[in-house]
Structures are given as C-alpha cells and as structure tokens.
Design a protein around this motif. Structure first.
Motif, PDB file in Angstrom:
ATOM      1  N   PHE A 216       0.776  -1.088   0.049  1.00 21.60           N
ATOM      2  CA  PHE A 216      -0.119  -0.055  -0.062  1.00 21.60           C
ATOM      3  C   PHE A 216       0.792   1.239  -0.069  1.00 21.60           C
ATOM      4  CE2 PHE A 216      -2.040   3.422   2.522  1.00 21.60           C
ATOM      5  CZ  PHE A 216      -2.984   3.539   1.590  1.00 21.60           C
ATOM      6  N   GLU A 217       1.809   1.212   0.795  1.00 26.27           N
ATOM      7  CA  GLU A 217       2.555   2.651   0.915  1.00 26.27           C
ATOM      8  C   GLU A 217       3.463   2.749  -0.357  1.00 26.27           C
ATOM      9  OE1 GLU A 217       6.970   4.020   2.965  1.00 26.27           O
ATOM     10  OE2 GLU A 217       5.769   2.648   4.009  1.00 26.27           O
ATOM     11  N   VAL A 236      -8.590  11.417   3.869  1.00 23.52           N
ATOM     12  CA  VAL A 236      -7.536  10.080   3.432  1.00 23.52           C
ATOM     13  C   VAL A 236      -6.856   9.891   4.739  1.00 23.52           C
ATOM     14  CG1 VAL A 236      -5.741   9.982   2.125  1.00 23.52           C
ATOM     15  CG2 VAL A 236      -7.702  11.142   1.025  1.00 23.52           C
ATOM     16  N   VAL A 237      -6.609  10.878   5.437  1.00 24.67           N
ATOM     17  CA  VAL A 237      -5.723  10.627   6.619  1.00 24.67           C
ATOM     18  C   VAL A 237      -6.272   9.631   7.833  1.00 24.67           C
ATOM     19  CG1 VAL A 237      -6.170  12.509   8.215  1.00 24.67           C
ATOM     20  CG2 VAL A 237      -3.725  11.647   7.972  1.00 24.67           C
ATOM     21  N   THR A 238      -7.713   9.618   7.771  1.00 27.12           N
ATOM     22  CA  THR A 238      -8.369   8.946   8.622  1.00 27.12           C
ATOM     23  C   THR A 238      -8.682   7.323   7.896  1.00 27.12           C
ATOM     24  OG1 THR A 238     -10.475   9.437   7.735  1.00 27.12           O
ATOM     25  CG2 THR A 238      -9.647  10.887   9.431  1.00 27.12           C
ATOM     26  N   VAL A 249       1.129   8.659   6.591  1.00 32.82           N
ATOM     27  CA  VAL A 249       0.455   9.775   7.238  1.00 32.82           C
ATOM     28  C   VAL A 249       1.283  11.050   7.372  1.00 32.82           C
ATOM     29  CG1 VAL A 249      -0.070  10.885   9.844  1.00 32.82           C
ATOM     30  CG2 VAL A 249      -0.654   8.488   9.150  1.00 32.82           C
ATOM     31  N   LYS A 250       2.664  10.957   7.215  1.00 33.15           N
ATOM     32  CA  LYS A 250       3.515  12.070   7.005  1.00 33.15           C
ATOM     33  C   LYS A 250       3.178  12.676   5.551  1.00 33.15           C
ATOM     34  CE  LYS A 250       8.302  13.617   7.305  1.00 33.15           C
ATOM     35  NZ  LYS A 250       8.395  14.632   6.137  1.00 33.15           N
ATOM     36  N   LEU A 251       2.988  11.918   4.552  1.00 30.07           N
ATOM     37  CA  LEU A 251       2.758  12.459   3.229  1.00 30.07           C
ATOM     38  C   LEU A 251       1.854  13.466   3.142  1.00 30.07           C
ATOM     39  CD1 LEU A 251       3.659   9.218   1.144  1.00 30.07           C
ATOM     40  CD2 LEU A 251       4.899  11.252   1.173  1.00 30.07           C
ATOM     41  N   VAL A 252       0.496  12.841   3.888  1.00 32.89           N
ATOM     42  CA  VAL A 252      -0.807  13.599   3.981  1.00 32.89           C
ATOM     43  C   VAL A 252      -0.629  14.649   4.740  1.00 32.89           C
ATOM     44  CG1 VAL A 252      -3.274  13.822   4.539  1.00 32.89           C
ATOM     45  CG2 VAL A 252      -2.074  11.566   3.524  1.00 32.89           C
TER      46      VAL A 252
END
Length: 510
Positions: A216-217, A236-238, A249-252
């Motif tokens: 996924f990553e 998205v982050v949820t 999470v960091k990308l978002v």
C-alpha cells in the motif's frame, strides 16, 4: 506494331486477386508445391517457396540458407497448430483471413513469429472491435507481448479514457502491484479527481488485503496529494491503511501544511493528470463568471460570485486548481472547481496588480518571468505624464533594474509572459485609447511592434493558453465593457476576433 495499352488500377487489382485465388487453389491441390510445413499436431501443409518468401522475411531468410529445412524441403513448427498454420497460409496467399475470438491471439503470435506485420494488424483490429472494460487489460498486455503497435496504442487509449471504471474490473484487480503502479503513475489516465486514484488503490488492496497490505505505501506514494482539497486530505488521513502507516500519514500532513502557502504550478513536484487537466479561460465581472474552452469554441456558466465586483478594480490569478479574485475595495474570493463554489477570503489589496512567482504573491503593476517581476509604463501622478519606462525586479538579488523603454507610452495596459517574450497591449496614453501591441524579448532587451488589436481597450486581460495568445475584457474607446475575445494568429501575424463573452446585460464598469 501496335502500342501497348496499360490496364487500369481496378483491372490490375482484379487480376492480382484472381491470381492469388488460383495460387491458393494450386496450394490446396499440391500443384507445383515445393515445401512442406509440419505443425505441432503433425499436420502437413504444402506450399510454394517463392510465395512464402515474398510475404514473410522469416521464410525468405530460411529458404535461402544452407539449413536442413531448406535442403530437405520440410519445416517443423513446434508451437503452431495445424488450424492456425492453415489460416496463416490462407492469409499469405489471399491477403485475408477470418479472424475469430478462437484464433485471434494465435494468429497474432504466428504473425509475430513469422514476421508478418499485416497479419498482426488485421487480427489486432478484430480484438480492438471486441474490446470492452472487462477485457481491455488483457488485450493491452497481449499487444505488448507481440509488439502490435496499433493495438498497444488503441488499447492503452481505451484504458486511460475509462480508467475509473476499469479499476473496478476483475482484470485490473488481478494485476500485480508493479502493474498497478505502472498505470497510476501515468499522466494520461482520465479521472474526475485525484481522489479517484486513491479509491482505486484501496479497492485493489481490499481485493486481497492480507497479501497486498504491504504494498500500500508504495502505491500511495503515487497519489498526487497536491491536487486533493484540504477536506479530502483530512478524510484520507483517517483511512485505516493510511493511519496505520507513519510514512503515509507524514505524506498527507506535509500536503496539508503546503496548502498554507501559495506555490507556483511550475514548482510542484508532480503535474496534474491530463485526464482532468482542462485548460480554460475564465472571465468574471459583476457576479457573472464564465469559462471558455477554445478548442471546443464553447462558453460555460460557472456559479455566480458572492458579491457584485467591478472587474476593472479586481485582479484574478490561478493557483494550482483554484481561481482567486483579489478586489481592491472588497474582500477577495476564491473559486474551488472541486466544489464548484466561491468562498470568501479575508483579504483586500491596494491599487495594484497581483502575480504569483516562485511560491510568493506580489502586488505591484507587474508581469512575471522566471526569477523576475516586470513593471511596464503607467501614469506619473506628480507630472500627469504617461510613461514608457520598464523595470524588472530580481527576486534572487532583491533589487530593481531598468530595461529598455517600450515603443509607446501607456497606462492601464495588459500583457502576458510566454517563452522568453513578454507581450504588452492596449491601455491609455495622451493619444487616447490604444490598440497597439508590442513584444519584449528578454534575451536581447529589445522591443518590437506586432499587429494592432482589432479594438482599442484598457483594463483588459491577455492570457496564454496552450501556446495561443488571447485578449479579452476591459473597457473600449467608449468607456464601455468590451465583451469580444481576440486571438493572435501567428501564421499571418494578425489579431482575429474569436468569440464574445455571452453576457446580455452588464454594468458599464464590469
């Protein structure tokens, strides 16, 4: 002696067809045949060396060599069955063959092995006619396997144009991660919004979550988060898969943080998908908002703004996929195409133009190019004179410098920068309302006049869309709103009226 009369093209074609038919009959009757083809099911098919060599480079090279097959007159094919070889011979002798769902792939494989491109093309066109959302993925990979250029192009185009729905089909959901990555990396896929790519990835992972979760990553990194709205990013982050992966999470969060500042489109790390990257010209006056699609010569009405604005005192700029209207006397507004709505910004500007350069907003009477802000002409308050002066500000060195004067003094002019050149047109001078246009070349620091506009105008706008210059808006020589749109025809060097902003009732100043 009588002159020889050439036969017509139609007669030649008829003669060739009849000749091929007779040769094929002779092949079936084993008449003058001098080569035998043995297929993998031990079927023996007779043929003529010269006919095979004329059509297939494979046979031509083999039957001119000193190899055993040439000497003995027998060629064995371990991978081609008798029914397919018969179809191949029919094509070689007649130029046509019946292609079906049963034999299409085998004919393409045989055509590729025997180096008969026209057989691959004929069979590929049958598969293209039969192509659907449920089989286009396998059709594309078949075309790639056997190097069918036409089928590769057309099947890829079909997939790109229908990518959102194809992403839900079993063929796509059965792909390996590296193939999913290959498709979602493409600029060409047509999706309504970037969030669609994220949803396709989720569906693919959920199809076999236990085995695919670890990929996924890698796939998530291909989502162009810069083109998602803040609300969408917060959703998205949820998501469970994102929330459980710190890198995701960091990308978002980085994407959300970048939204707090303006970024020039040229500085974005990834470009928008071409499928939803529609380039349009937008016009705002009063509360009216329209957008124009030059390639379709079509105007579309957008939602009205929040308040009645005066277009001559409002500056509009684009940033990413948003449109900003900065008003000198009222609060500014922002249009979000994702929600198709205007919202209010708690911001006003003074009497100046607005530009975006290298991630910063500048408010001054300017145009922009690379690291420079350019300022042209104007009206000198102390003397009442119009100016032809030109200056540029180096944002790296943090200093102004004078450049060559314009050919003509002008104020309230308009222009645009494009490919090492800056175009300035219209405005007002002591001569009155102007329709002249001139071009500045940055590399030579020189101005030259180009064709005049059809209509004098000031407070207008010039934009460059897909390499084409357009002029619209502003006030004309009667100080009334000018609704005509002109474009610069580069071939004949003239401004030509293209269309008219479709407004029937509009205030003089808007």
């Amino acid at each position: 002696m009588e002159d020889l009369q050439p036969i017509s093209a139609t007669e030649q074609s008829t003669f060739c067809v009849e000749l091929l038919k007779r040769l094929n009959i002779q092949r079936k009757q084993d008449y003058l045949c001098d080569i035998t083809l043995v297929t993998n099911d031990d079927r023996e098919l007779k043929a003529h060396r010269n006919v095979l060599s004329a059509v297939s480079p494979f046979f031509c090279k083999l039957l001119q060599s000193d190899m055993k097959e040439n000497r003995e007159g027998i060629i064995h094919f371990e991978e081609i069955p008798g029914s397919v070889m018969e179809d191949v011979l029919v094509f070689i002798y007649t130029g046509t063959v019946e292609v079906t769902q049963t034999n299409a792939e085998e004919l393409i494989a045989a055509g590729n092995y025997l180096i008969i491109p026209s057989l691959k093309t004929l069979s590929g066109r049958f598969l293209e006619r039969e192509m659907s959302k449920s089989n286009c993925i396998s059709t594309f990979y078949l075309a790639e396997k056997y190097d069918c250029e036409e089928l590769i192009h057309n099947s890829r185009k079909f997939i790109n144009e229908n990518f959102t729905s194809i992403g839900e089909e079993d063929e796509f959901l059965s792909l390996q991660a590296k193939e999913v990555s290959r498709w979602i990396l493409s600029d060409e896929i047509a999706v309504e919004a970037e969030v669609s790519v994220f949803k396709i990835i989720l569906k693919w992972v959920e199809h076999n979550k236990s085995e695919r979760k670890e990929t996924f990553e890698e796939l998530f990194r291909h989502v162009r988060l810069s083109f998602l709205s803040r609300d969408c990013l917060e959703d998205v982050v949820t998501n469970e898969l994102v929330r459980e992966n710190l890198a995701c999470v960091k990308l978002v969060m980085d994407a959300i943080a970048k939204m707090a500042t303006f970024v020039d489109e040229d500085d974005l790390s990834k470009s928008p998908r071409k499928g939803y990257d529609a380039r349009v010209i937008t016009a705002r006056g009063g509360m009216y908002t329209f957008c124009y699609l030059p390639e379709e010569d079509l105007w579309k009405r957008l939602p009205d703004g929040l308040r009645d604005i005066n277009a001559s005192s409002t500056e509009m700029i684009k940033f990413r996929d948003h449109l900003f209207a900065f008003s000198r006397s009222q609060k500014s507004e922002r249009y979000d195409p994702l929600f198709n709505a205007w919202s209010e910004l708690n911001l006003t500007i003074s009497y100046a133009k607005v530009a975006v350069l290298k991630g910063e907003i500048y408010a001054v009477d300017v145009d922009t190019f690379r690291n420079h802000l350019y300022m042209f002409g104007g009206w000198q308050l102390d003397t009442g004179d119009y100016s032809a002066k030109a200056e540029r500000f180096d944002t790296v060195e943090n200093k102004w410098e004078e450049i060559a004067d314009m050919r003509e003094e002008r104020s309230r002019a308009f222009g645009v920068a494009f490919q090492e050149k800056i175009f300035i047109a219209g405005g007002i001078s002591r001569k009155g309302k102007l329709q002249t246009c001139e071009m500045y070349t940055t590399s030579t620091n020189a101005w030259q006049c180009i064709a005049n506009l059809n209509i004098p105008r000031y407070y207008g706008n010039m934009v460059c869309l897909n390499g084409q210059l357009y002029v619209l808006g502003g006030l004309n020589e009667r100080d009334q709103a000018e609704l005509s749109v002109e474009y610069f025809h580069q071939a004949n060097g003239q401004w030509i009226q293209k269309t008219t902003v479709p407004v029937t009732n509009i205030d003089k100043g808007n």
